[in-house]
Design an enzyme around this catalytic site. Sequence first.
Site, PDB file in Angstrom:
ATOM      1  N   ASN A  38     -54.006  12.142  32.264  1.00 56.10           N
ATOM      2  CA  ASN A  38     -53.747  10.852  31.603  1.00 56.10           C
ATOM      3  C   ASN A  38     -55.037  10.167  31.174  1.00 56.10           C
ATOM      4  OD1 ASN A  38     -50.944  10.823  31.621  1.00 56.10           O
ATOM      5  ND2 ASN A  38     -50.824   9.948  33.672  1.00 56.10           N
ATOM      6  N   GLU A  45     -45.177  12.593  38.660  1.00 60.84           N
ATOM      7  CA  GLU A  45     -45.423  13.969  38.243  1.00 60.84           C
ATOM      8  C   GLU A  45     -44.889  14.976  39.258  1.00 60.84           C
ATOM      9  OE1 GLU A  45     -49.264  12.507  40.270  1.00 60.84           O
ATOM     10  OE2 GLU A  45     -47.651  11.703  39.023  1.00 60.84           O
TER      11      GLU A  45
END
Length: 244
Positions: A128, A163
């Site tokens: 990210n 995740e």
Amino acid sequence: PETAPVGAASLLAGEPGPGWFLRSIMVVPLSTRAGAVGLLVIGDKRPYAFSEHHLHTLSVMAGQAAVALANALLVQSLEESANTDGLTGVYNHRYFIRRAAREIERARRSGQPLALIMLDVDNFKLINDRFGHQVGDEVLCRLAGLLCRAVGEAGVICRYGGEEFAVLLPGFDARRAGELAERLRRLVEGHEFPAGTVRVSMGVAACPRDALEVAELIRKADRALYAAKQAGKNRVVVGLAAER
């Protein structure tokens, strides 16, 4: 010559044979204000078997059936939406907890094993930070698709949160689930993602070997996942190995 009534279509299928075939068929759409949701079809082996009266009756039945079918489809759509993760399209945490409870109860009754794989993307925050959250989301979507195709009907793929994914495997013992987890790990590592190479860590636990309750099964799989992370990531740890 005799003609078919309005709304009824005649299907002539050649010479009579050993079996029977339809010579008359009447088709009425199942329509709602939102559009057609299906067709109501009635057939008869006699030619010109239907009249305007039949058509009127069938139209009334079709209207009632259309409303019932539309309502059933709406309920199904709402239920699927409530059970599905909005990003990845796999089942969500809510569904996972309910399904795990059902599967563990089924495993108790049948005496068949049940395995759980907890999977976490290694260093996802770095993905990210380096590529942006849109790329991170794309990684999760592609990973979910990869897991679904690889596991198929053998298991149930759920997004546990963030995740992390959960894979329920009815009929799998710890050894077999560990072998599948290792194949998944290699598959993910060899796949080309938008962020390049992605690696995952996995923990495996099984019922009845490691746990007899849902919460304990999740805890054991999570502990194995934590052990995989502590051991250097990009690996699989199976239940009892995490206790050593």
